[in-house]
Design a protein around this motif. Structure first.
Motif, short mmCIF file in Angstrom:
data_model
loop_
_atom_site.label_atom_id
_atom_site.label_comp_id
_atom_site.label_asym_id
_atom_site.label_seq_id
_atom_site.Cartn_x
_atom_site.Cartn_y
_atom_site.Cartn_z
N VAL A 159 0.72 -1.16 0.04
CA VAL A 159 0.10 0.09 -0.17
C VAL A 159 0.71 1.04 -0.10
N ARG A 160 0.67 2.11 -1.00
CA ARG A 160 1.42 3.35 -1.10
C ARG A 160 0.82 4.40 0.25
N ALA A 161 1.80 4.66 0.99
CA ALA A 161 1.52 5.49 1.99
C ALA A 161 0.33 5.24 2.94
N LYS A 162 0.36 4.09 3.32
CA LYS A 162 -0.59 3.50 4.27
C LYS A 162 -1.15 4.20 5.15
N VAL A 163 -0.32 4.79 6.07
CA VAL A 163 -0.48 5.93 6.95
C VAL A 163 0.21 6.98 6.68
N GLN A 164 -0.33 8.63 6.67
CA GLN A 164 0.08 9.60 6.15
C GLN A 164 -0.53 10.73 6.83
N LEU A 165 0.27 11.71 6.83
CA LEU A 165 -0.34 13.27 7.02
C LEU A 165 -1.39 13.52 6.11
N ALA A 166 -2.62 13.96 6.35
CA ALA A 166 -3.56 14.43 5.59
C ALA A 166 -3.34 15.74 5.29
N ALA A 167 -4.49 16.49 4.90
CA ALA A 167 -4.23 18.00 4.36
C ALA A 167 -3.74 18.90 5.48
N PRO A 168 -3.33 20.00 5.35
CA PRO A 168 -3.35 21.03 6.62
C PRO A 168 -4.67 21.29 7.05
N TRP A 169 -5.03 21.12 8.37
CA TRP A 169 -6.46 21.14 8.34
C TRP A 169 -6.68 22.55 9.45
N TRP A 170 -7.78 22.85 9.15
CA TRP A 170 -8.53 23.62 9.99
C TRP A 170 -7.69 24.95 10.28
N PHE A 171 -7.11 25.09 11.34
CA PHE A 171 -6.37 26.26 11.44
C PHE A 171 -4.94 26.37 10.96
N ASN A 172 -4.50 25.31 10.04
CA ASN A 172 -3.48 25.19 9.35
C ASN A 172 -3.74 25.12 7.73
N ASP A 173 -4.95 25.53 7.49
CA ASP A 173 -5.27 25.34 5.81
C ASP A 173 -4.85 26.68 5.25
N GLN A 174 -3.86 27.54 5.95
CA GLN A 174 -3.62 28.79 5.11
C GLN A 174 -2.33 28.72 4.41
N VAL A 175 -1.65 29.58 3.89
CA VAL A 175 -0.34 29.56 3.25
C VAL A 175 0.64 29.27 4.12
N TYR A 176 0.75 29.94 5.36
CA TYR A 176 1.75 29.32 6.27
C TYR A 176 1.98 27.94 6.57
N GLY A 177 0.70 27.44 7.12
CA GLY A 177 0.43 26.09 7.26
C GLY A 177 0.90 25.03 6.28
N ILE A 178 0.40 25.43 5.09
CA ILE A 178 0.59 24.32 3.81
C ILE A 178 2.13 24.47 3.46
N GLN A 179 2.71 25.70 3.41
CA GLN A 179 4.27 25.78 3.19
C GLN A 179 4.80 25.16 4.28
N ARG A 180 4.55 25.29 5.57
CA ARG A 180 5.02 24.62 6.73
C ARG A 180 5.20 23.02 6.38
N GLN A 181 4.01 22.67 5.99
CA GLN A 181 3.86 21.04 6.01
C GLN A 181 4.90 20.63 4.74
N PHE A 182 4.90 21.44 3.74
CA PHE A 182 5.61 20.97 2.51
C PHE A 182 7.15 20.92 2.97
N GLU A 183 7.56 22.00 3.63
CA GLU A 183 9.07 22.13 3.99
C GLU A 183 9.52 21.18 5.30
N ALA A 184 8.26 21.00 6.15
CA ALA A 184 8.84 20.27 7.19
C ALA A 184 8.80 18.71 7.05
N CYS A 185 7.91 18.60 6.28
CA CYS A 185 7.52 17.01 6.13
C CYS A 185 8.02 16.30 4.83
N ALA A 186 8.75 17.17 3.86
CA ALA A 186 9.32 16.61 2.71
C ALA A 186 10.46 15.78 3.40
N ASN A 187 11.03 16.51 4.31
CA ASN A 187 12.21 16.03 4.79
C ASN A 187 12.11 14.46 5.34
N LEU A 188 10.69 14.28 5.82
CA LEU A 188 10.54 12.96 6.62
C LEU A 188 9.46 12.04 5.68
#
Length: 470
Positions: free
Chosen positions: A370-399
């Motif tokens: 299964v590809r990505a069986k457990v994963q982070l979903a979309a930046p949610w609620w208070f995080n669904d803005q530019v800063y939260g989206i960018q933070r998820q890309f930059e922080a999590c692509a490393n991991l």
């Protein structure tokens, strides 16, 4: 200074602009988590005005308006939508850096082709223009989804819902498929005074006795299968605002269930044991019925209790908390893994400051087949803005590989919130373009095209087994 909406919004590098306009922009939308009311889709009523479109049920805007000291009459009170719109228009220019400013700009552009900023001075003119366009184009609920190229939306219903509106929608020819998500939260919150009453309603809906923890699970599974039969859904949704894993035995859980059902006061340990058992058994249930388990983690509900009592829940008084720890959710995933019954799982941590820890946890429970069986979903609620989206890309692509993500959702009660997908796609392409122009990625345009199409459409379609055609 440019006083018009720019089609290059958030596209700050040439490669990102090319990637967005060539590959991301034309893709259709799968909105796999929202809070639209299916009854409104059935009725398909034309909107009254822009005030209704923007301010009916939008707790983001309500909370923001309260910060400016606007009277509640113009927020959730009995003022007309026109009056609410005019009150909101006065503060919109003061929302520099706030996602509401950009969301409104995108919505004005995409639904009304208005590219000038809304201010108190032009509020009346824009109100008149948008109202005329609503009438001219017959802007109904379904029109908004079709106009936004939405192929599928998943609403969210309680297990006791008879799904009569969804049944009606299944009989209609629509370009947007509407399914539901199974949300059993009320069966998990055993300490609430409404728990026993809810069990009676569940018993009636499932047409079976619910007088034990085991029989409650049987009733929930019956309803889970009913949801799947009606809409073909594979979507579940569990909200865990607070959760501490606690070991238990089934006799202990049956005792706790009986105590809660009779109105007894539960200890903190008993609540933890019950919730641990509940989430574990629901995970098993999702796995054997082919559902994806979605865990919405870390809400602090009803913080301002006096206002909630006066106005109601989900009206802008919920906050971020960290009472559901990485360790406890990890233990839940581990217990399900140990018995070979971990379903596909999406994690929605609300505390964005710990996003890396959740990404590492998710990666630790992926498995072959299964590809990505457990994963982070979309930046949610208070995080669904530019800063939260960018933070998820930059922080999590490393991991955790960004290319495996199931992309964005609206999590909204609004029928014109689909530009949130556009915002996410712009940020994704700009992020990838920056990597290219810094020399950090050089595999080629075809590989980037595949990543963009996967993140924006293909991955979510495959992960949930929706079978939506592009």
């Amino acid at each position: 200074m440019n006083n018009k909406f720019s089609e290059e919004l958030f596209l700050t590098n040439e490669t990102g602009r090319m990637l967005y306009h060539r590959y991301a922009e034309p893709l259709p939308i799968i909105d796999y988590h929202c809070h639209l009311q299916p009854a409104e889709i059935v009725e398909n009523r034309e909107f009254e005005d822009l005030g209704e479109m923007w301010l009916r049920g939008d707790h983001y805007k309500w909370r923001c308006m309260r910060t400016f000291g606007i009277d509640e009459k113009y927020i959730t009170g009995d003022a007309s939508y026109y009056e609410k719109y005019m009150a909101f228009a006065k503060i919109l220019p003061q929302l520099a850096g706030n996602p509401i400013y950009i969301w409104c700009a995108l919505e004005l552009k995409r639904y009304f082709d208005i590219d000038e900023p809304l201010t108190a001075k032009n509020a009346q003119a824009i109100y008149d223009r948008t109202k005329a366009l609503i009438r001219e184009k017959h802007m109904t609920r379904r029109w908004c989804m079709e106009h936004s190229n939405v192929r599928l939306v998943s609403t969210t219903e309680d297990p006791i819902d008879d799904l009569h509106d969804h049944i009606a929608l299944q009989k209609e020819a629509m370009s947007t498929r509407v399914i539901t998500a199974f949300r059993p939260d009320k069966a998990m919150f055993c300490a609430l005074p409404t728990f026993a009453e809810y069990l009676q309603k569940l018993s009636a809906a499932a047409q079976m006795p619910v007088d034990s923890f085991a029989s409650m699970l049987s009733a929930l599974e019956s309803r889970l299968q009913y949801f799947q039969k009606v809409t073909g859904t594979t979507v579940s949704d569990d909200g865990i605002p607070f959760f501490t894993w606690a070991d238990y035995t089934m006799p202990e859980i049956e005792g706790i269930f009986a105590k809660a059902r009779s109105g007894g006061k539960l200890t903190a340990k008993e609540i933890d044991q019950y919730q641990s058992a509940f989430l574990f058994e629901m995970g098993r249930m999702y796995n054997r019925n082919g559902y994806v388990m979605q865990l919405h983690i870390g809400t602090y509900l009803d913080a301002n209790r006096s206002k909630v009592k006066a106005i109601g829940q989900s009206t802008g008084f919920d906050c971020i908390d960290d009472q559901a720890s990485v360790t406890s959710v990890g233990e839940l995933l581990n217990r399900l893994t140990e018995i070979g019954e971990l379903p596909k799982t999406l994690l929605y941590p609300l505390d964005g400051t710990k996003i890396e820890a959740w990404a590492v946890l998710a990666a630790g429970f992926c498995d072959s087949g299964v590809r990505a069986k457990v994963q982070l979903a979309a930046p949610w609620w208070f995080n669904d803005q530019v800063y939260g989206i960018q933070r998820q890309f930059e922080a999590c692509a490393n991991l955790y590989p960004v290319s495996l993500s199931v992309g964005m959702l609206t999590d909204s009660r609004s029928f014109i919130s689909y530009p949130r997908h556009e915002l996410y796609r712009r940020m994704l392409c700009n992020y990838l373009g920056a990597l290219v122009e810094r020399g950090e990625y050089f595999s080629g345009e075809e590989e980037l095209k595949e990543t963009i199409e996967n993140v924006c459409f293909n991955n979510v379609n495959e992960f949930f087994g929706f079978g939506v055609e592009r």
